[in-house]
Design a protein around this motif. Structure first.
Motif, PDB file in Angstrom:
ATOM      1  N   LEU A   1      92.251 -71.227  27.135  1.00  0.00           N
ATOM      2  CA  LEU A   1      93.571 -70.338  27.364  1.00  0.00           C
ATOM      3  C   LEU A   1      94.545 -71.001  27.339  1.00  0.00           C
ATOM      4  O   LEU A   1      95.797 -70.585  27.076  1.00  0.00           O
ATOM      5  CB  LEU A   1      93.220 -69.824  28.851  1.00  0.00           C
TER       6      LEU A   1
ATOM      7  N   ARG B   1      86.958 -64.337  36.480  1.00  0.00           N
ATOM      8  CA  ARG B   1      87.997 -64.393  37.306  1.00  0.00           C
ATOM      9  C   ARG B   1      88.564 -65.622  37.040  1.00  0.00           C
ATOM     10  O   ARG B   1      88.339 -66.706  37.728  1.00  0.00           O
ATOM     11  CB  ARG B   1      87.863 -64.169  38.721  1.00  0.00           C
ATOM     12  N   PRO B   2      89.266 -65.997  35.893  1.00  0.00           N
ATOM     13  CA  PRO B   2      89.902 -67.505  35.614  1.00  0.00           C
ATOM     14  C   PRO B   2      90.881 -67.817  36.635  1.00  0.00           C
ATOM     15  O   PRO B   2      91.486 -67.173  37.340  1.00  0.00           O
ATOM     16  CB  PRO B   2      90.608 -67.151  34.281  1.00  0.00           C
ATOM     17  N   PHE B   3      90.995 -69.184  36.972  1.00  0.00           N
ATOM     18  CA  PHE B   3      91.897 -69.588  37.772  1.00  0.00           C
ATOM     19  C   PHE B   3      91.490 -69.384  39.262  1.00  0.00           C
ATOM     20  O   PHE B   3      92.343 -69.484  40.015  1.00  0.00           O
ATOM     21  CB  PHE B   3      93.294 -69.283  37.392  1.00  0.00           C
ATOM     22  N   ARG B   4      90.391 -69.167  39.575  1.00  0.00           N
ATOM     23  CA  ARG B   4      89.862 -68.853  40.889  1.00  0.00           C
ATOM     24  C   ARG B   4      88.517 -68.961  40.887  1.00  0.00           C
ATOM     25  O   ARG B   4      87.923 -68.351  40.387  1.00  0.00           O
ATOM     26  CB  ARG B   4      90.453 -67.395  41.334  1.00  0.00           C
TER      27      ARG B   4
END
Lengths: 239, 239
Positions: free
Chosen positions: B117, B87-90
């Motif tokens: 990314l 879960r990118p960005f978290r």
DNA sequence: TGTGCCGCTTGATCTAGATCAAAGGATGGT
DNA sequence: ACCATCCTTTGATCTAGATCAAGCGGCACA
């Protein structure tokens, strides 16, 4: 004139996708974006039907549905103010969008937006984050549909709507969820979102009412009387 | 040596996210990517627990679950070869990932991937498209959970798995879904994904069997005898 | 001032799927 | 070879929620 600075007076400006655009791009946006209005109940865009524009919801609530020829229907998502409507990189969306309440949209050409998305890393990054959040939300709802009881479902839905409308600023940003507002969904729509029948929804609302968690006022207003109780009944598991 | 050209011999290369990287970047990737193995049933990453790496599934099937303290559990997603885990960005994902079968992963540091990314438009574009597809898939499953009968659910699941495993190349890319393969989920897991109980799944499999749509062989093998019949029983509405 | 429609509630009954219970197979360890 | 455990099947019964069936109140329209 009015159009020139529409963005600067936009109610959802700080919350919508546009936040991902640098100032100067917002100016260019203004020149091509346009508004649309839909009355409650109106069809907006169709399953498997070409849609050549995207939109940010300015006000109102949109339901995304999927239905079978035999009449079964399920709401698979709700869009609140600041949410995005459309399916980039694919001509058609597999779901139908309909106005649940009166809806105001800020629209953009498909190719213009896809272009922006390519050219503006900040925008596509923000869009990606939003989309990841949507996956999470959809999965939370899968849990609700698969494992929650009717009462938990109804309580969860009321909490969800309260939170989302609050975030949309419907109650001026109070620090607790809105306690009093016009519920944007009919009983039928609630049932369609929860995987229940209308009679069951009605009975569970009665149950929540007698438990003192909510109160049902004239029109479609729902008043949250006891937030903690409501959260308890939702199994503390809404969103 | 083996590591230098690992990407060029990678089985999921053409299907995984890495496709979004230019050739030279893939070389750099090689230097930092590493493999992990999990036996069936092993915990991979946890709900609300920091996970500082991402991965592409090389082989096997992963289940994403959400569970409540009271024991209720729901599978909210399955990952097949070439799918992305994380879960990118978290920091934390709201769901737990577990190996449903033996699993081989190709992992990358969180910050390295998030960096890629940011810097690689092709990659983030591809990732966005994948994520949008995931939202659609989750919503389709919401329809299944909310509106389908037990028999339709089981038939839909068998079709889904057949199609996904075929796409993953399990049957060498035949033009029709694999008809014979080891089913990657136990009865319990099937029930957890379908919002049913294990006994109901068992009975519905029996029903599909007596209808001649499938055959259950030794081990966990399921043979699709009559694809058309199975699709009919899934209400022609799977994925 | 009716009257017809629509959305909602309430009650009575029914049923798909849950729950309870028991009994096979497999599989692995000793 | 034997036992323990786990997974699955099958049967019997129960129940949450569906379905069937009125009835009610508001609202639009004549």
């Amino acid at each position: 004139m009015r159009k020139r600075n529409a963005c600067t007076i936009c109610a959802v400006r700080q919350k919508a996708l546009c936040r991902g655009l640098p100032e100067d791009q917002q100016g260019r946006l203004n020149r091509t974006a346009y508004h649309r209005h839909y009355d409650a109940g109106r069809f907006i865009s169709g399953a498997d039907q070409r849609q050549d524009w995207f939109a940010t919801v300015l006000s109102g609530v949109i339901k995304l549905t999927k239905s079978l020829p035999d009449g079964r229907q399920q709401i698979v998502g709700l869009l609140f103010p600041a949410d995005f409507l459309g399916r980039p990189f694919r001509g058609r969306s597999p779901f139908t969008a309909e106005a649940a309440t009166a809806v105001e949209l800020c629209c953009l050409d498909r190719c213009h937006f896809e272009d922006l998305l390519q050219k503006t890393p900040g925008l596509s990054q923000l869009f990606l984050e939003r989309t990841l959040d949507e996956v999470d939300a959809a999965r939370e709802w899968m849990f609700l549909l698969g494992r929650k009881t009717a009462e938990e479902k109804v309580a969860s839905l009321i909490l969800l709507v309260a939170r989302r409308l609050r975030r949309a600023g419907a109650d001026g940003g109070a620090e607790r969820p809105a306690v009093h507002w016009d519920f944007p969904l009919s009983r039928t729509e609630m049932a369609e979102y929860l995987g229940l029948r209308i009679e069951t929804v009605s009975r569970q609302i009665r149950a929540l009412r007698s438990a003192g968690a909510i109160e049902v006022a004239e029109g479609r207003a729902i008043i949250v009387r006891d937030l903690a109780a409501l959260e308890r009944m939702a199994q503390k598991e809404c969103e």
